[in-house]
Structure formats: C-alpha cells, structure tokens
Design a protein around this motif. Sequence first.
Motif, mmCIF file in Angstrom:
data_model
loop_
_atom_site.group_PDB
_atom_site.id
_atom_site.type_symbol
_atom_site.label_atom_id
_atom_site.label_comp_id
_atom_site.label_asym_id
_atom_site.label_seq_id
_atom_site.Cartn_x
_atom_site.Cartn_y
_atom_site.Cartn_z
ATOM 1 N N PRO A 45 41.084 38.304 40.287
ATOM 2 C CA PRO A 45 41.561 39.405 39.433
ATOM 3 C C PRO A 45 40.539 40.533 39.269
ATOM 4 C CG PRO A 45 42.073 37.281 38.428
ATOM 5 C CD PRO A 45 41.154 36.998 39.568
ATOM 6 N N HIS A 97 47.657 35.741 41.590
ATOM 7 C CA HIS A 97 47.471 36.972 40.821
ATOM 8 C C HIS A 97 48.832 37.586 40.554
ATOM 9 C CE1 HIS A 97 46.553 41.240 40.097
ATOM 10 N NE2 HIS A 97 45.458 40.765 39.551
ATOM 11 N N GLY A 99 49.710 40.647 39.195
ATOM 12 C CA GLY A 99 49.918 42.092 39.135
ATOM 13 C C GLY A 99 49.967 42.738 40.496
ATOM 14 N N ASP A 100 49.970 44.082 40.494
ATOM 15 C CA ASP A 100 49.937 44.824 41.746
ATOM 16 C C ASP A 100 48.574 44.662 42.391
ATOM 17 O OD1 ASP A 100 52.490 45.728 41.333
ATOM 18 O OD2 ASP A 100 51.839 47.552 40.299
ATOM 19 N N VAL A 101 48.576 44.455 43.696
ATOM 20 C CA VAL A 101 47.329 44.300 44.416
ATOM 21 C C VAL A 101 47.307 45.286 45.579
ATOM 22 C CG1 VAL A 101 47.036 41.890 43.807
ATOM 23 C CG2 VAL A 101 48.304 42.483 45.868
ATOM 24 N N ILE A 171 45.664 38.305 35.493
ATOM 25 C CA ILE A 171 45.503 39.761 35.533
ATOM 26 C C ILE A 171 44.385 40.156 34.577
ATOM 27 C CG2 ILE A 171 46.616 41.998 35.203
ATOM 28 C CD1 ILE A 171 49.291 40.658 35.665
ATOM 29 N N HIS A 173 42.221 43.350 32.753
ATOM 30 C CA HIS A 173 42.174 44.766 32.393
ATOM 31 C C HIS A 173 40.836 45.052 31.730
ATOM 32 C CE1 HIS A 173 46.324 45.595 33.398
ATOM 33 N NE2 HIS A 173 46.720 44.579 32.647
#
Length: 345
Positions: A45, A97, A99-101, A171, A173
């Motif tokens: 991540p 993962h 989310g967007d990768v 994910i 942030h």
Amino acid sequence: MHESAVATDCGSRERATPSNSLSSTAFRRVVACVDTSELSRKVIPHAVVLANAVRAPLTVLHVLEIEPTAGIPPDPVEWDVRRHRAHDHAVRLVRSHGGDVPEIDVRIIEGRPAEQICLWSRSHEVGVTVIGTRSDSGTPAWQLGDTARKLLDQASGMLLLVPATVADVPIVHYRRLLVPLDGSCQAESTLPLAMRIAEAEDAELLLVHVVPVPELTEVGPLEAADIRLRQDVISRNEQVARQYLNRIRALVAERGIGARNVILSDNDVRSQLTRLIVEEAVDLVVLSAHGRSGRADVSCGSVASYLVTHAQAPLLLKLNGTLASARRMIPGSGRNGRFLSRAAL
C-alpha cells in the motif's frame, strides 16, 4: 541469473506530465521489495501511494536467495517451483490492495537480496525503493533486517522504510507529512517530493526545525552572564529559524499545499523528532540521510540513523549514493554542490 517477469493486471491510471519541480526521469519507476513473509503485505500500500504520487509504474520485486551448496548446482525443477510460488505470493499481495493502483508488474530474480535489488534498480532507472524494515516476525521491532540495513549502505535515490509496527491495511492515505529542515541544501532537497506526495494525498506538511541548545565550556557552575549568553544565542537561532521556515512555507503555499511550521529547542534533535511523530500522528517522514553536518564516510547522519530504528512512521530517505562512492568524495564537495536552490521550490 534467471528472471521471471509477468505483468499483473490490477488496473491502470492515465499519467499526467510530472510537475516541473521533479524531472520526469527522476522517478521513472517505483520498486516494492517483498519476500514470502506476511510482513511484506504492509509494503504494497505504501508503494502504491508513492507510485501514484509521482505517476510512475510500480514493480513488485522478489529476490530468491541462493543458498551455498558446496558447488552443487540447484535442482532446476525445485527452483522453478520456488519461482512460481514466489510469483504467486507477490501477485496475491498486489491483488489484496483494495484501491486504484498504477501499472504494476511482478518480477522474480535470484541472488543476494540487497546486491540484486541495487543492480536491478540501477539498470531499470528506479527512483524510489520501498522495503520493510525487517523481513520476519522473529526480529525485534526496533532492529533493521539484513537487507534493509545493506540497502541503506548500498542503494541510491530514495528509500522508503516501512516499519513492521505500521497498521496492516489494504489502502494507505497520508494526511500529515513531517519534513525536518536544518537550513542545509541536503535537507531542502526532499521538499519537491514531499510536496508532490502532499498534493496527491491532499496532505499537510509539517516543516520542522529543532534549535539545539548551545554548549558552553564548564569548569564550574555557570554564571548569570553565561546563562544570558546561551539564552541570547537560542533566541537568535529561533528567530532565524522562524524566518527561514516562513519563507519555505510561503513557497509551499504557492502550490496550494497546507503547511505548518514547528520550531523546537532541545539538545536531542532525534528524540524531539521521534516524540513529534507520535504527538502529531505523522503518516510519513521525508528527510535527507545527511543534513548540514553530514559526513561522507557514513551512509546516514545521526538523526536519520536514529529515526530509521525509532520512528513509528514510514521513513522516506533521500540517500546520497552508495557508501563506497561517498567515501571517494572530496571533503566539502557536498557543501559546494547545491542539491536544490530555494528559488526552485
């Protein structure tokens, strides 16, 4: 050396032109170094966040370590099985993962891990290498694993160390980034990447300067004049630091990035930064391996070395090249070759 490269379709993202503050050649690729341990899951991540921030493809790299067998070549069938298992494990890590990768591929190579990671990174123009601070649960949390320790000495570019103590989440942030600044060009050279990540993550920058308490020669109790002198020096340094950070914050604000200045006064810069990381719930620390007092004969200065094993947040280090190359540098050359002019911020 065998190499297996299998593209993993985990989604793609349209790449925009990198900002002028970071050249498009500086971060052509991000590499996440993994092994078969479950701790590697935490690396992915963080690598994804960086790859998205610099709009670079991401490679998940696993080095199968060759064990000495008294000159007997390894069984090719056994090695093929090991490569496939390592590849499948890396693919599962990527797919976990949520989310967007960015564009991701998985590569399996063989050899000594640190050595092969460095060779592969140089030949593939890797800008950021991401690795866990240790590779197995048996190593103490504060102790660096063998591969991470060797990469500190041998790697170049940017190295992101992900502590084993970070949360295991699919994910990540970044909401708050800490950037230590001591007024040196080396420390300032991390600002473009820190701003790039802050822009991508809508994160706040903490611009931190720790004013050391000046030492006075003591052969007995300090007199009142001595105490006033020391306090005058501290006040002067705090004023200069405040003006310095205000200039940096103004330049950062021009990019629409939120930033706060933090000025501390203490003899122990390292413990102050470690404490601040916890108190401010910092998600990422971005710093140069060397600051104003950096030495060419060590891979990291005292502050960076301490944070590597004590910081409770991922540490993104700007390395000054391999230790062997640093030892060949002419003393003082780092001071003359400015890494980044303040006007470029």
